[in-house]
Enzyme design. Structure first.
Site, mmCIF file in Angstrom:
data_model
loop_
_atom_site.group_PDB
_atom_site.id
_atom_site.type_symbol
_atom_site.label_atom_id
_atom_site.label_comp_id
_atom_site.label_asym_id
_atom_site.label_seq_id
_atom_site.Cartn_x
_atom_site.Cartn_y
_atom_site.Cartn_z
ATOM 1 N N THR A 239 0.824 -1.215 0.000
ATOM 2 C CA THR A 239 0.000 0.000 0.000
ATOM 3 C C THR A 239 0.856 1.261 0.000
ATOM 4 O O THR A 239 0.384 2.325 -0.373
ATOM 5 C CB THR A 239 -0.928 0.032 1.232
ATOM 6 O OG1 THR A 239 -0.129 -0.125 2.407
ATOM 7 C CG2 THR A 239 -1.950 -1.081 1.158
ATOM 8 N N SER B 182 8.742 4.612 5.590
ATOM 9 C CA SER B 182 7.883 5.140 6.647
ATOM 10 C C SER B 182 8.460 4.822 8.033
ATOM 11 O O SER B 182 9.588 5.181 8.330
ATOM 12 C CB SER B 182 6.456 4.604 6.495
ATOM 13 O OG SER B 182 5.538 5.297 7.308
ATOM 14 N N HIS B 183 7.699 4.105 8.884
ATOM 15 C CA HIS B 183 8.136 3.869 10.264
ATOM 16 C C HIS B 183 8.952 2.583 10.402
ATOM 17 O O HIS B 183 9.297 2.194 11.517
ATOM 18 C CB HIS B 183 6.919 3.790 11.180
ATOM 19 C CG HIS B 183 5.996 2.655 10.846
ATOM 20 N ND1 HIS B 183 5.262 2.614 9.685
ATOM 21 C CD2 HIS B 183 5.695 1.513 11.522
ATOM 22 C CE1 HIS B 183 4.553 1.494 9.660
ATOM 23 N NE2 HIS B 183 4.795 0.822 10.757
ATOM 24 N N ASP C 130 6.724 9.851 12.435
ATOM 25 C CA ASP C 130 7.612 8.789 11.984
ATOM 26 C C ASP C 130 8.627 9.360 10.993
ATOM 27 O O ASP C 130 8.709 10.578 10.801
ATOM 28 C CB ASP C 130 6.820 7.628 11.389
ATOM 29 C CG ASP C 130 5.978 8.043 10.196
ATOM 30 O OD1 ASP C 130 5.753 9.256 10.008
ATOM 31 O OD2 ASP C 130 5.544 7.156 9.445
ATOM 32 N N ASP D 204 9.024 9.611 7.787
ATOM 33 C CA ASP D 204 8.622 10.464 6.661
ATOM 34 C C ASP D 204 7.486 11.405 7.041
ATOM 35 O O ASP D 204 6.918 12.072 6.178
ATOM 36 C CB ASP D 204 8.239 9.622 5.443
ATOM 37 C CG ASP D 204 6.955 8.835 5.640
ATOM 38 O OD1 ASP D 204 6.737 8.349 6.764
ATOM 39 O OD2 ASP D 204 6.176 8.696 4.679
#
Length: 540
Positions: A42, A145-146, A298, A300
């Site tokens: 995703t 991301s995270h 996070d 980003d």
């Protein structure tokens, strides 16, 4: 053995950044191994160079595939590219720039040579496409991301500014794998020096914030804000926000370290920059009495975490519910028919809030991409996910970002305090007095690849149970009520509780989301029965 979740990372927990980058260039993916192929989830392609899942070949091929995809779509405008603070992000951005330059794509990178949050890239794409240009822009964000420090990530945002949908990512991934299997002979690359343009992401984004957040109210109230970038791309942005708007704001940790040595360990004793995790946010929570509100982002900055003195780290569902009620009561410029967007695994508290305000609830499958069209045309005022990702419209009801924006959600918490005089956690307690106090949790259950595939295709009719935790089942869903799209699993509802089961995209488990308005003990019963119901359907 003591679980070290929530404790400071030790030297033995840290990765060797030099080895990580060396593996990016040295290791060659084996295309017969599924985990070493390009696969878009995703939020793009993710993996580690150390196990040949995120290497130079992947980025060369994926960038070339994006070039070919945008040509097929008639996208001839500039491509905005940004990268976060992960160790693999800068090498991957440099690889991508070589391919983009060789293909003659007009590419804009950060003029400060800094880190770029995902929402700043979305903002740049939308700002360009909202102008008087005859062509359209799109973008690439280099971020996992995270995810832990050893991971890299690479995602494509088309001209609508949000995450690419499956039709785009499936084509890009398939073409990228073809290019790798053919030995990259059709990949163009060159030295990008002198061929790449620059764009001041920070200046454009920060200067525009006053059109989406009541920055004046925050400044005049003097609300004490502690902002923690968690070593991510928002670090320079928070300092700039403080200075431009004269906020009583402290960047509590301005350090950037691609090994994230300053982090506390997540639930599984891994380093993970998840602002919705009490363990990852432990050091911030310990400072909760020093500020009126503490916020985390996070790597980003597409996710947010909200810490208050009275509650500590808020459950993401709780803050979403409060944010929704506040925004729809304090944004008169929004359309009167603007809907509330939520993923169907988010708390039913949001349903009650929507009903209480007489607003239409728009419930969609997991994935922020579903909110994009509504945010673009103003028919969705707010879109949010249970995993602490959300965005909302400008004050005038026009689009702000179509990707998740953890910075504006963090600032919204400060605006709420400034305008109402109450913390978001106090406001959530008031919601529970009106609507009840739900217990919510997500757990994992073991499932092999075949079982996960069957779960993803289950229909509501495959569920034979008539009761859940003592109450009659009133709905069995395999498609989201908001847009009729498949949810990739099932959701079962009673008057007082619900559960949803979806296969994991990365592990041999399926996820059970559940909520009960009868309390924690009833929730445990719901979770136990959910597993039995799903397992029975999978064996049928």
């Amino acid at each position: 053995m003591t679980n070290r979740a929530g404790t400071q990372a030790l030297p033995s927990d840290l990765i060797d950044i030099d080895a990580l980058v060396k593996a990016y260039y040295d290791l060659t993916p084996d295309m017969s191994v599924p985990e070493q192929r390009v696969v878009f989830g995703t939020s793009g392609h993710r993996g580690s160079s150390l196990n040949a899942a995120f290497n130079e070949q992947h980025i060369l091929a994926t960038t070339q595939a994006i070039v070919e995809y945008r040509a097929l779509q008639g996208i001839t405008g500039p491509l905005f590219i940004g990268a976060d603070t992960h160790g693999l992000s800068r090498p991957a951005q440099e690889t991508a720039l070589e391919v983009l330059a060789a293909n003659g794509v007009r590419t804009l990178k950060d003029s400060r040579d800094g880190f770029t949050p995902t929402p700043a890239v979305s903002h740049a794409i939308l700002a360009y496409n909202n102008g008087s240009h005859a062509d359209e822009a799109d973008g690439i964000v280099v971020t996992p991301s995270h995810n832990p420090p050893q991971d890299g990530g690479f995602k494509y945002n088309p001209p609508h500014g949000g995450p690419a949908d499956g039709s785009a990512t499936n084509w890009i991934a398939a073409r990228a794998n073809e290019l790798i299997e053919a030995g990259l002979v059709d990949v163009k690359r060159t030295n990008p020096e002198g061929l790449i343009e620059e764009y001041d992401f920070l200046e454009h984004y920060v200067a525009d914030l006053e059109n989406v957040i009541d920055m004046k109210a925050i400044a005049e109230s003097g609300v004490r804000i502690g902002a923690d970038p968690l070593g991510g791309a928002s670090v320079a942005y928070w300092a700039a926000i403080k200075d431009r708007y004269n906020l009583n704001l402290t960047v509590v940790n301005p350090e950037v370290d691609p090994a994230w040595s300053f982090m506390t360990l997540d639930w599984d004793e891994k380093i993970r920059m998840d602002p919705s995790s009490p363990n990852a946010m432990a050091s911030l929570i310990s400072k909760r009495n020093d500020f009126d509100v503490l916020t985390g982002n996070d790597a980003d900055a597409d996710r947010h975490g909200i810490v208050t003195p009275d509650a500590g780290l808020m459950n993401p569902n709780h803050f979403l519910a409060v944010a929704i009620e506040y925004l729809f009561a304090n944004r008169p410029g929004w359309r009167q028919d603007a809907r509330i967007g939520k993923t169907l695994v988010s708390s039913s508290m949001i349903n009650f809030v929507a009903d209480g305000m007489g607003r239409v609830l728009w419930e969609v499958p997991v994935g922020f991409k579903w909110f994009v069209p509504g945010l673009v045309d103003g028919s969705v005022g707010f879109g949010g996910e249970e995993s602490a990702g959300a965005s909302f419209l400008r004050k005038d009801g026009t689009v702000w970002t179509t990707d998740k924006d953890g910075i504006i959600l963090a600032l919204l918490a400060a605006e709420i305090i400034a305008v109402t005089g109450k913390t978001p956690s106090v406001l959530y307690k008031e919601l529970t007095v009106r609507f009840g106090d739900p217990a919510y949790a997500r757990v994992d259950a073991a499932a092999d690849r075949e079982a996960k595939a069957r779960l993803g295709k289950l229909s509501g009719d495959d569920i034979t149970a008539t009761e859940l935790a003592g109450d009659p089942i009133i709905a069995k869903l395999s498609h989201a009520p908001g847009n009729g799209e498949a949810i990739g699993g099932v959701k079962v509802e009673t008057e007082f509780a619900w559960f949803a089961a979806r296969p994991s995209g990365t592990e041999d488990v399926y996820k059970i989301y559940a909520e009960s308005f009868k309390g924690p003990e009833h929730l445990k019963l719901v979770q136990a029965e959910a597993k039995k119901i799903v397992d029975a359907a999978l064996k049928a």
